[in-house]
Design a protein around this motif. Structure first.
Motif, PDB file in Angstrom:
ATOM      1  N   PRO A  78      12.996  60.052  18.563  1.00 46.54           N
ATOM      2  CA  PRO A  78      13.480  61.075  19.693  1.00 46.54           C
ATOM      3  C   PRO A  78      12.640  62.247  19.551  1.00 46.54           C
ATOM      4  O   PRO A  78      11.688  62.260  18.727  1.00 46.54           O
ATOM      5  CB  PRO A  78      14.620  61.444  18.821  1.00 46.54           C
ATOM      6  CG  PRO A  78      14.858  60.917  17.483  1.00 46.54           C
ATOM      7  CD  PRO A  78      13.590  59.820  17.332  1.00 46.54           C
ATOM      8  N   PRO A  79      12.810  62.774  20.843  1.00 43.85           N
ATOM      9  CA  PRO A  79      11.726  63.802  21.368  1.00 43.85           C
ATOM     10  C   PRO A  79      11.797  64.823  20.174  1.00 43.85           C
ATOM     11  O   PRO A  79      12.806  65.107  19.571  1.00 43.85           O
ATOM     12  CB  PRO A  79      12.529  64.521  22.582  1.00 43.85           C
ATOM     13  CG  PRO A  79      13.211  63.268  23.133  1.00 43.85           C
ATOM     14  CD  PRO A  79      13.583  62.391  21.967  1.00 43.85           C
ATOM     15  N   GLY A  80      10.617  65.322  19.915  1.00 41.28           N
ATOM     16  CA  GLY A  80      10.415  66.387  18.752  1.00 41.28           C
ATOM     17  C   GLY A  80      10.310  65.749  17.295  1.00 41.28           C
ATOM     18  O   GLY A  80      10.396  66.962  16.168  1.00 41.28           O
ATOM     19  N   ALA A  81      10.704  64.603  17.312  1.00 44.88           N
ATOM     20  CA  ALA A  81      10.910  64.126  15.982  1.00 44.88           C
ATOM     21  C   ALA A  81       9.200  63.999  15.255  1.00 44.88           C
ATOM     22  O   ALA A  81       8.492  63.747  15.845  1.00 44.88           O
ATOM     23  CB  ALA A  81      11.244  62.543  15.611  1.00 44.88           C
ATOM     24  N   SER A  82       9.176  64.019  13.887  1.00 44.35           N
ATOM     25  CA  SER A  82       7.962  63.775  13.356  1.00 44.35           C
ATOM     26  C   SER A  82       7.841  62.424  13.220  1.00 44.35           C
ATOM     27  O   SER A  82       8.741  61.639  13.056  1.00 44.35           O
ATOM     28  CB  SER A  82       8.014  64.532  11.822  1.00 44.35           C
ATOM     29  OG  SER A  82       6.868  64.030  11.329  1.00 44.35           O
ATOM     30  N   PRO A  83       6.442  62.097  13.481  1.00 40.26           N
ATOM     31  CA  PRO A  83       6.034  60.623  13.274  1.00 40.26           C
ATOM     32  C   PRO A  83       6.168  60.132  11.738  1.00 40.26           C
ATOM     33  O   PRO A  83       6.153  58.867  11.800  1.00 40.26           O
ATOM     34  CB  PRO A  83       4.616  60.410  13.955  1.00 40.26           C
ATOM     35  CG  PRO A  83       4.106  62.043  13.657  1.00 40.26           C
ATOM     36  CD  PRO A  83       5.203  62.849  13.854  1.00 40.26           C
ATOM     37  N   THR A  84       6.228  60.851  10.816  1.00 39.66           N
ATOM     38  CA  THR A  84       6.673  60.587   9.616  1.00 39.66           C
ATOM     39  C   THR A  84       7.963  60.466   9.334  1.00 39.66           C
ATOM     40  O   THR A  84       8.319  60.161   8.144  1.00 39.66           O
ATOM     41  CB  THR A  84       5.842  61.321   8.556  1.00 39.66           C
ATOM     42  OG1 THR A  84       6.309  62.698   8.542  1.00 39.66           O
ATOM     43  CG2 THR A  84       4.437  61.598   8.812  1.00 39.66           C
ATOM     44  N   ASP A  85       9.000  60.720  10.163  1.00 38.18           N
ATOM     45  CA  ASP A  85      10.369  60.610   9.882  1.00 38.18           C
ATOM     46  C   ASP A  85      10.789  59.358  10.005  1.00 38.18           C
ATOM     47  O   ASP A  85      11.724  58.975  11.080  1.00 38.18           O
ATOM     48  CB  ASP A  85      11.157  61.675  10.648  1.00 38.18           C
ATOM     49  CG  ASP A  85      10.967  63.004  10.265  1.00 38.18           C
ATOM     50  OD1 ASP A  85      10.574  63.370   9.387  1.00 38.18           O
ATOM     51  OD2 ASP A  85      11.402  64.026  11.343  1.00 38.18           O
ATOM     52  N   VAL A  86      10.188  58.374   9.434  1.00 35.36           N
ATOM     53  CA  VAL A  86      10.719  56.851   9.380  1.00 35.36           C
ATOM     54  C   VAL A  86      11.036  56.469   7.933  1.00 35.36           C
ATOM     55  O   VAL A  86      10.157  56.764   7.139  1.00 35.36           O
ATOM     56  CB  VAL A  86       9.440  56.122  10.369  1.00 35.36           C
ATOM     57  CG1 VAL A  86       9.742  54.703  10.193  1.00 35.36           C
ATOM     58  CG2 VAL A  86       9.076  56.600  11.574  1.00 35.36           C
ATOM     59  N   ALA A  87      11.717  55.395   7.905  1.00 35.89           N
ATOM     60  CA  ALA A  87      12.191  54.768   6.775  1.00 35.89           C
ATOM     61  C   ALA A  87      12.624  53.297   6.947  1.00 35.89           C
ATOM     62  O   ALA A  87      13.120  53.096   8.045  1.00 35.89           O
ATOM     63  CB  ALA A  87      13.251  55.522   5.998  1.00 35.89           C
ATOM     64  N   VAL A  88      12.386  52.478   5.894  1.00 36.99           N
ATOM     65  CA  VAL A  88      13.100  51.113   5.800  1.00 36.99           C
ATOM     66  C   VAL A  88      14.624  51.586   5.621  1.00 36.99           C
ATOM     67  O   VAL A  88      14.818  52.497   4.680  1.00 36.99           O
ATOM     68  CB  VAL A  88      12.491  50.593   4.664  1.00 36.99           C
ATOM     69  CG1 VAL A  88      13.054  49.000   4.539  1.00 36.99           C
ATOM     70  CG2 VAL A  88      10.999  50.056   4.780  1.00 36.99           C
ATOM     71  N   ALA A  89      15.520  51.156   6.437  1.00 37.65           N
ATOM     72  CA  ALA A  89      16.853  51.264   6.233  1.00 37.65           C
ATOM     73  C   ALA A  89      17.494  49.798   5.753  1.00 37.65           C
ATOM     74  O   ALA A  89      17.028  48.785   6.446  1.00 37.65           O
ATOM     75  CB  ALA A  89      17.555  51.827   7.243  1.00 37.65           C
ATOM     76  N   VAL A  90      18.495  49.805   5.099  1.00 40.80           N
ATOM     77  CA  VAL A  90      19.165  48.583   4.614  1.00 40.80           C
ATOM     78  C   VAL A  90      20.684  48.860   4.947  1.00 40.80           C
ATOM     79  O   VAL A  90      21.208  49.761   4.849  1.00 40.80           O
ATOM     80  CB  VAL A  90      19.316  48.552   3.162  1.00 40.80           C
ATOM     81  CG1 VAL A  90      19.963  47.317   2.817  1.00 40.80           C
ATOM     82  CG2 VAL A  90      17.679  48.374   2.550  1.00 40.80           C
ATOM     83  N   GLU A  91      20.962  47.610   5.640  1.00 41.22           N
ATOM     84  CA  GLU A  91      22.405  47.635   6.091  1.00 41.22           C
ATOM     85  C   GLU A  91      23.455  47.517   4.956  1.00 41.22           C
ATOM     86  O   GLU A  91      23.252  46.429   4.162  1.00 41.22           O
ATOM     87  CB  GLU A  91      22.880  46.511   7.037  1.00 41.22           C
ATOM     88  CG  GLU A  91      24.204  46.352   7.685  1.00 41.22           C
ATOM     89  CD  GLU A  91      24.450  45.743   9.062  1.00 41.22           C
ATOM     90  OE1 GLU A  91      25.236  45.977   9.651  1.00 41.22           O
ATOM     91  OE2 GLU A  91      23.571  44.550   8.728  1.00 41.22           O
ATOM     92  N   THR A  92      24.627  48.292   4.654  1.00 37.02           N
ATOM     93  CA  THR A  92      25.359  48.094   3.503  1.00 37.02           C
ATOM     94  C   THR A  92      26.751  48.362   4.139  1.00 37.02           C
ATOM     95  O   THR A  92      26.973  48.237   5.535  1.00 37.02           O
ATOM     96  CB  THR A  92      25.326  49.607   2.678  1.00 37.02           C
ATOM     97  OG1 THR A  92      25.540  50.481   3.189  1.00 37.02           O
ATOM     98  CG2 THR A  92      23.673  49.203   2.189  1.00 37.02           C
ATOM     99  N   ASP A  93      27.853  48.068   3.621  1.00 42.01           N
ATOM    100  CA  ASP A  93      29.165  48.039   3.967  1.00 42.01           C
ATOM    101  C   ASP A  93      29.692  49.456   4.485  1.00 42.01           C
ATOM    102  O   ASP A  93      30.433  49.725   5.402  1.00 42.01           O
ATOM    103  CB  ASP A  93      30.095  47.898   2.907  1.00 42.01           C
ATOM    104  CG  ASP A  93      29.989  46.553   2.235  1.00 42.01           C
ATOM    105  OD1 ASP A  93      29.490  45.551   3.050  1.00 42.01           O
ATOM    106  OD2 ASP A  93      30.472  46.194   1.243  1.00 42.01           O
ATOM    107  N   ASP A  94      28.543  50.580   4.241  1.00 41.21           N
ATOM    108  CA  ASP A  94      28.931  51.944   4.728  1.00 41.21           C
ATOM    109  C   ASP A  94      28.129  52.313   5.950  1.00 41.21           C
ATOM    110  O   ASP A  94      27.998  53.501   6.328  1.00 41.21           O
ATOM    111  CB  ASP A  94      28.660  52.802   3.536  1.00 41.21           C
ATOM    112  CG  ASP A  94      29.684  52.890   2.519  1.00 41.21           C
ATOM    113  OD1 ASP A  94      31.023  52.272   2.574  1.00 41.21           O
ATOM    114  OD2 ASP A  94      29.321  52.797   1.255  1.00 41.21           O
ATOM    115  N   GLY A  95      27.321  51.406   6.380  1.00 42.56           N
ATOM    116  CA  GLY A  95      26.239  51.661   7.329  1.00 42.56           C
ATOM    117  C   GLY A  95      24.768  51.430   7.008  1.00 42.56           C
ATOM    118  O   GLY A  95      24.707  50.537   6.219  1.00 42.56           O
TER     119      GLY A  95
END
Length: 138
Positions: A78-95
Motif C-alpha cells: 500500500p502507498p506509504g508502507a515500508s518495504p520491510t513490512d512484509v511477512a510470511v503469512a499462514v492461513e489458519t481457521d481464524d484467517g
C-alpha cells in the motif's frame, strides 16, 4: 536452501519455481509427498504473492527447523508502507497469521524460520502492518 546450523544432507527441500516459493525442513520423518503445490485458496487482501500449499506437512515428525522463503511483489504494497513490512503469512481457521519474518530487499524475498510445524499449510507473502509491540506479542 541451507538452514543455518544444520548439515545440508539432513535438509529436505521443495521449490515451486513459478511462484518463487521454497521450503526446507529438518525433521526425523519427512513423508514422500512433502513438497509445494499451487493453492486453491484466495490470497488475502494484503497478499503480495500467490498462495502456495505445503504438501505432506502433517506427516512431518520430530521437526527441528522449517524455513519458508517466498518472492513477493513490492509494487503491491500500500502507498506509504515500508518495504520491510512484509511477512510470511499462514492461513489458519481464524484467517491469515503473519509469522516473524526477515525481508531481503534486493532479492524481494521474505523468509520465516520456525522450530515447529507452521500453524497451517497454506502460505503467502503479505503486507504486515503490525507494529513492533504487536509483533512481539503475537
Amino acid at each position: 536452501m541451507a538452514i543455518p546450523g544444520y548439515d545440508s544432507d539432513s535438509v529436505a527441500e521443495a521449490t515451486l519455481e513459478y511462484a518463487g516459493a521454497r521450503v526446507a525442513v529438518v525433521a526425523g520423518v519427512v513423508p514422500d509427498e512433502f513438497g509445494l503445490e499451487r493453492s486453491d485458496s484466495e490470497p488475502p487482501v494484503d497478499g503480495l504473492s500467490e498462495p502456495v500449499d505445503i504438501a505432506g506437512l502433517d506427516g512431518l515428525k520430530a521437526i527441528e527447523a522449517v524455513r519458508i522463503s517466498l518472492v513477493y511483489d513490492p509494487s503491491k504494497l500500500p502507498p506509504g508502507a515500508s518495504p520491510t513490512d512484509v511477512a510470511v503469512a499462514v492461513e489458519t481457521d481464524d484467517g491469515w497469521d503473519p509469522l516473524t519474518s526477515t525481508v531481503d530487499l534486493e532479492e524481494t524475498t521474505v523468509e520465516a524460520v520456525l522450530n515447529e510445524r507452521p500453524p497451517g499449510s497454506t502460505i503467502v507473502a503479505g503486507y504486515d502492518d503490525r507494529d513492533e509491540t504487536d509483533a512481539s506479542s503475537a
